[in-house]
Design an enzyme around this catalytic site. Structure first.
Site, PDB file in Angstrom:
ATOM      1  N   GLY A  29       0.789  -1.184   0.041  1.00 28.17           N
ATOM      2  CA  GLY A  29       0.137   0.095  -0.075  1.00 28.17           C
ATOM      3  C   GLY A  29       0.821   1.147   0.042  1.00 28.17           C
ATOM      4  N   HIS A  32       2.231   4.958  -4.784  1.00 29.16           N
ATOM      5  CA  HIS A  32       2.992   5.815  -5.454  1.00 29.16           C
ATOM      6  C   HIS A  32       3.140   5.380  -6.994  1.00 29.16           C
ATOM      7  CE1 HIS A  32       6.650   3.421  -5.242  1.00 29.16           C
ATOM      8  NE2 HIS A  32       6.397   3.806  -3.886  1.00 29.16           N
ATOM      9  N   HIS A  35       4.562   2.007  -7.940  1.00 32.39           N
ATOM     10  CA  HIS A  35       3.366   0.800  -7.845  1.00 32.39           C
ATOM     11  C   HIS A  35       2.721   0.920  -8.942  1.00 32.39           C
ATOM     12  CE1 HIS A  35       3.955   1.381  -3.356  1.00 32.39           C
ATOM     13  NE2 HIS A  35       4.221   0.162  -3.550  1.00 32.39           N
ATOM     14  N   GLN A 153      15.335  -8.816  -3.118  1.00 34.28           N
ATOM     15  CA  GLN A 153      13.930  -9.266  -2.866  1.00 34.28           C
ATOM     16  C   GLN A 153      13.484  -9.769  -4.121  1.00 34.28           C
ATOM     17  OE1 GLN A 153      10.132  -7.397  -1.011  1.00 34.28           O
ATOM     18  NE2 GLN A 153       9.688  -6.970  -2.947  1.00 34.28           N
ATOM     19  N   ARG A 184      11.640   6.033  -6.384  1.00 36.01           N
ATOM     20  CA  ARG A 184      10.412   6.208  -5.580  1.00 36.01           C
ATOM     21  C   ARG A 184      10.046   5.245  -4.543  1.00 36.01           C
ATOM     22  NH1 ARG A 184       7.765   7.890 -10.985  1.00 36.01           N
ATOM     23  NH2 ARG A 184       7.813  10.098 -10.802  1.00 36.01           N
TER      24      ARG A 184
HETATM   25  O1  PAF Z   1       7.864  -5.028  -1.973  1.00 34.18           O
HETATM   26  C1  PAF Z   1       6.828  -4.957  -1.094  1.00 34.18           C
HETATM   27  O2  PAF Z   1       6.121  -3.919  -1.175  1.00 34.18           O
HETATM   28  C2  PAF Z   1       6.881  -6.198   0.009  1.00 34.18           C
HETATM   29  O3  PAF Z   1       7.963  -6.607   0.328  1.00 34.18           O
HETATM   30  C3  PAF Z   1       6.061  -7.287  -0.650  1.00 34.18           C
HETATM   31  C4  PAF Z   1       6.712  -7.938  -2.082  1.00 34.18           C
HETATM   32  C5  PAF Z   1       4.642  -6.789  -1.086  1.00 34.18           C
HETATM   33  C6  PAF Z   1       5.548  -8.285   0.160  1.00 34.18           C
HETATM   34  O4  PAF Z   1       5.054  -7.813   1.434  1.00 34.18           O
END
Ligand code: PAF
Length: 300
Positions: A29, A32, A35, A153, A184
């Site tokens: 959430g 920005h 996303h 990640q 961002r």
């Molecule tokens: O990058 C993120 O916003 C978080 O690490 C994710 C991938 C949604 C997992 O909670």
């Protein structure tokens, strides 16, 4: 736009849509432009775009960081609707971690123990791997979209998808940047104006290293020194600054395979991450959009 808060609601929203491609954009959430660039990429390839909004408590290793994480559900829903999201999945913590929850997806080895894993503790990537596995299995999308900004990640997600055989293609979208070059992030709102100016040393450091690669530099220590000079000049001491291989996050001495220069630094109250892809074989002139940067002898 359908808003589902339980796994059962999500499944029934998706059941009639399974005959055409489904994409998922997992987020925490505070949406920005970054996303929304993932949503745009998803929209281009899928008939149904699912956006998940869940501030996942298990990936925070400091309670204060979890408490300070921005939450803006009404605003997020408005932005998701305007961006053409079809289904938002915004579960509660109890829905994702029901009483007695006892399963963790944990990726062994340096990938999760180094860099962000070392700074935040290995529970961080256990939390990410567990929630991403749950979200991917809940949606069973054809494609899932992640930002290059969180390069480690991305490597973790690619690993778990391969290891668990989750039938979803992982699509990595270049880092979205403000006009001044800052990557961002939902955390940027917590930067003071003065800290925001200092934070620009991060993209400057990456740009300087990428320019050196374009000029033929292949030595990781030299590239680190070039980037470190920019950070020093802004008074920033990085948590880490390293050239790593994009899959396993092993530190490299030379750019002899797909490589990323990763940096993390605290600027005022905010910890910022950034990276630039330094693959040695692809030609590009613009380093700030994260396309691979050329070595002069590389083939296109
Ligand atoms: O990058 C993120 O916003 C978080 O690490 C994710 C991938 C949604 C997992 O909670």
């Amino acid at each position: 736009m359908i808003v589902a808060t339980t796994l059962a609601e999500l499944r029934s929203a998706l059941a009639p849509r399974r005959d055409a491609p489904i994409a998922v954009v997992p987020t925490m959430g505070a949406l920005h432009e970054g996303h929304l660039s993932l949503v745009t990429a998803a929209r281009a390839r899928a008939a149904t775009v699912v956006l998940t909004i869940f501030v996942n408590p298990t990936q925070f290793t400091e309670q204060a960081d979890l408490d300070a994480y921005p939450r803006a559900l009404d605003d997020d829903l408005a932005k998701a609707g305007a961006a053409g999201v079809d289904v938002v999945f915004a579960p509660t913590a109890a829905e994702m971690y029901p009483t007695g929850f006892a399963t963790t997806v944990s990726i062994a080895g340096p990938l999760t123990e180094t860099f962000e894993g070392a700074v935040r503790g290995r529970a961080h990537f256990d939390g990410v791997a567990t929630i991403v596995s749950k979200l991917l299995l809940a949606v069973l999308a054809d494609t899932a979209y992640f930002g290059q900004k969180d390069a480690q990640q991305v490597a973790v997600v690619r690993r778990l998808v391969r290891d668990l055989g989750i039938p979803t293609e992982i699509v990595v979208v270049p880092t979205s940047r403000d006009d001044d070059g800052l990557a961002r992030s939902s955390r940027n709102v917590r930067l003071t104006p003065a800290d925001r100016v200092r934070a620009l040393a991060l993209p400057r450091a990456l740009a300087a290293a990428a320019r050196a690669v374009a000029d033929g530099e292949q030595d990781a220590a030299a590239l680190r020194a070039i980037a470190a000079h920019e950070l020093d000049a802004a008074g920033l001491t990085p948590d880490y600054l390293a050239v790593v291989d994009s899959d396993g996050f092993a530190e490299l001495d030379r750019l002899d395979r797909d490589a990323v220069l990763v940096v993390a630094a605290r600027v005022g109250a905010v910890r910022l991450l950034d990276n630039v892809v330094l693959a040695p074989v692809t030609v590009s002139s613009d380093i700030l959009d994260d396309r691979p940067v050329a070595a002069p002898t590389g083939s296109p």
